[in-house]
Write a protein that holds these residues in place. Sequence first.
Motif, PDB file in Angstrom:
ATOM      1  N   UNK A  55       0.795  -1.226   0.000  1.00 39.85           N
ATOM      2  CA  UNK A  55       0.000   0.000   0.000  1.00 39.85           C
ATOM      3  C   UNK A  55       0.831   1.282   0.000  1.00 39.85           C
ATOM      4  N   UNK A  56       2.103   1.188   0.374  1.00 41.51           N
ATOM      5  CA  UNK A  56       2.926   2.391   0.534  1.00 41.51           C
ATOM      6  C   UNK A  56       4.010   2.422  -0.544  1.00 41.51           C
ATOM      7  N   UNK A  57       4.054   3.520  -1.288  1.00 44.33           N
ATOM      8  CA  UNK A  57       4.993   3.651  -2.397  1.00 44.33           C
ATOM      9  C   UNK A  57       5.795   4.938  -2.265  1.00 44.33           C
ATOM     10  N   UNK A  58       7.045   4.872  -2.718  1.00 47.51           N
ATOM     11  CA  UNK A  58       7.929   6.030  -2.626  1.00 47.51           C
ATOM     12  C   UNK A  58       8.362   6.504  -3.994  1.00 47.51           C
ATOM     13  N   UNK A  59       8.376   7.821  -4.170  1.00 44.58           N
ATOM     14  CA  UNK A  59       8.790   8.433  -5.435  1.00 44.58           C
ATOM     15  C   UNK A  59       9.817   9.522  -5.132  1.00 44.58           C
ATOM     16  N   UNK A  60      10.729   9.753  -6.098  1.00 45.50           N
ATOM     17  CA  UNK A  60      11.757  10.749  -5.828  1.00 45.50           C
ATOM     18  C   UNK A  60      11.726  11.945  -6.784  1.00 45.50           C
ATOM     19  N   UNK A  61      10.763  11.949  -7.704  1.00 47.67           N
ATOM     20  CA  UNK A  61      10.598  13.122  -8.569  1.00 47.67           C
ATOM     21  C   UNK A  61       9.139  13.550  -8.563  1.00 47.67           C
ATOM     22  N   UNK A  62       8.936  14.853  -8.320  1.00 47.98           N
ATOM     23  CA  UNK A  62       7.572  15.355  -8.138  1.00 47.98           C
ATOM     24  C   UNK A  62       6.735  15.155  -9.401  1.00 47.98           C
ATOM     25  N   UNK A  63       7.313  15.553 -10.552  1.00 42.94           N
ATOM     26  CA  UNK A  63       6.546  15.487 -11.791  1.00 42.94           C
ATOM     27  C   UNK A  63       6.124  14.055 -12.127  1.00 42.94           C
ATOM     28  N   UNK A  64       7.109  13.155 -12.030  1.00 43.00           N
ATOM     29  CA  UNK A  64       6.834  11.737 -12.314  1.00 43.00           C
ATOM     30  C   UNK A  64       5.759  11.201 -11.367  1.00 43.00           C
ATOM     31  N   UNK A  65       5.875  11.549 -10.094  1.00 43.97           N
ATOM     32  CA  UNK A  65       4.917  11.041  -9.108  1.00 43.97           C
ATOM     33  C   UNK A  65       3.514  11.571  -9.379  1.00 43.97           C
ATOM     34  N   UNK A  66       3.412  12.876  -9.655  1.00 43.91           N
ATOM     35  CA  UNK A  66       2.079  13.465  -9.811  1.00 43.91           C
ATOM     36  C   UNK A  66       1.378  12.949 -11.057  1.00 43.91           C
ATOM     37  N   UNK A  67       2.140  12.518 -12.056  1.00 44.64           N
ATOM     38  CA  UNK A  67       1.442  11.916 -13.194  1.00 44.64           C
ATOM     39  C   UNK A  67       1.125  10.442 -12.942  1.00 44.64           C
ATOM     40  N   UNK A  68       1.905   9.784 -12.089  1.00 39.72           N
ATOM     41  CA  UNK A  68       1.684   8.358 -11.822  1.00 39.72           C
ATOM     42  C   UNK A  68       0.542   8.117 -10.815  1.00 39.72           C
ATOM     43  N   UNK A  69       0.467   8.960  -9.809  1.00 38.44           N
ATOM     44  CA  UNK A  69      -0.480   8.723  -8.709  1.00 38.44           C
ATOM     45  C   UNK A  69      -1.930   8.533  -9.187  1.00 38.44           C
ATOM     46  N   UNK A  70      -2.428   9.398 -10.094  1.00 42.20           N
ATOM     47  CA  UNK A  70      -3.828   9.215 -10.530  1.00 42.20           C
ATOM     48  C   UNK A  70      -4.045   7.922 -11.319  1.00 42.20           C
ATOM     49  N   UNK A  71      -2.960   7.349 -11.841  1.00 39.82           N
ATOM     50  CA  UNK A  71      -3.088   6.119 -12.633  1.00 39.82           C
ATOM     51  C   UNK A  71      -3.013   4.864 -11.759  1.00 39.82           C
ATOM     52  N   UNK A  72      -2.829   5.056 -10.474  1.00 47.11           N
ATOM     53  CA  UNK A  72      -2.725   3.929  -9.546  1.00 47.11           C
ATOM     54  C   UNK A  72      -3.855   4.015  -8.542  1.00 47.11           C
ATOM     55  N   UNK A  73      -4.996   3.451  -8.892  1.00 48.88           N
ATOM     56  CA  UNK A  73      -6.164   3.580  -8.027  1.00 48.88           C
ATOM     57  C   UNK A  73      -6.025   2.737  -6.765  1.00 48.88           C
ATOM     58  N   UNK A  74      -6.876   3.012  -5.797  1.00 50.85           N
ATOM     59  CA  UNK A  74      -6.834   2.275  -4.538  1.00 50.85           C
ATOM     60  C   UNK A  74      -6.388   3.210  -3.437  1.00 50.85           C
ATOM     61  N   UNK A  75      -6.551   2.748  -2.221  1.00 52.79           N
ATOM     62  CA  UNK A  75      -6.197   3.611  -1.091  1.00 52.79           C
ATOM     63  C   UNK A  75      -4.708   3.483  -0.799  1.00 52.79           C
TER      64      UNK A  75
END
Length: 231
Positions: A55-75
């Motif tokens: 359930x817990x994921x880590x990202x190190x680039x803001x742009x990459x994360x903000x485009x990925x997050x909406x594509x990964x549904x679930x809590x």
Amino acid sequence: MTHSSEPVDRLEKILSRMEVAATRSGREPGEVTLVAVSKKYSPEDVCALVEGGQRIFGESRVQEALSKIPLCPGRLEWHFIGHLQKNKIRKAIGSFALFHGVDSLDLARDIDRIAEEEGQRPKVLLEVNTSGESSKFGFSPEALEAGMEELLAFNRLEIRGLMTMAPAVPDPELARPFFALLRQTRDHLESRFGAGLPELSMGMSGDFAVAIEEGSTMVRIGTALFGDRAA
Ligand SMILES: *Cc1c(COP(=O)(O)O)cnc(C)c1O
């Protein structure tokens, strides 16, 4: 009967190695959280691990994360584990449950100010450069002690603990002193300032077992879970 997928196999293997390391050092397995580092991996790769219960994921680039997050549904819970550039704070501040890499007083000050403006209460970890390598971000233990009073006085920042990255070493045993130093630094700051710093984010694919033996509460693991990143 279906075969479990490769990513789920890897996840289960890592979780059991984490459990063994915790038990070996007299700790409860539940004290250590796995942050799956999904930087440079696709939303499909994330979903495959979600299938396995992660359930817990880590990202190190803001742009990459903000485009990925909406594509990964679930809590899911997203952590920012990299060096946060000042011009990305406002974009990032509402999207991450924890910022692992707050590495200077200046950055902390800016996050606090922007959090105030945005009505946010970000949870953060202070990054310590335990090896002293010039290639690494973070406070020296001395600079952190010198800045601690100001850091604890910020209204909006919720400081949850410390984070470090050990140097890349051929044998994980060689990383042990850096993890031990992070724990000692935490213990010292807690007793000197009466601060609660429960979280120690330390340990990656190659050295997480040693980090757990030294008190890690969060390991950040990428390649050992997802396989080699595309270059
Ligand atoms: C990439 C990264 C990790 C994960 O590293 P792996 O070796 O792939 O496990 C952990 N922490 C930080 C800060 C990272 O940038």
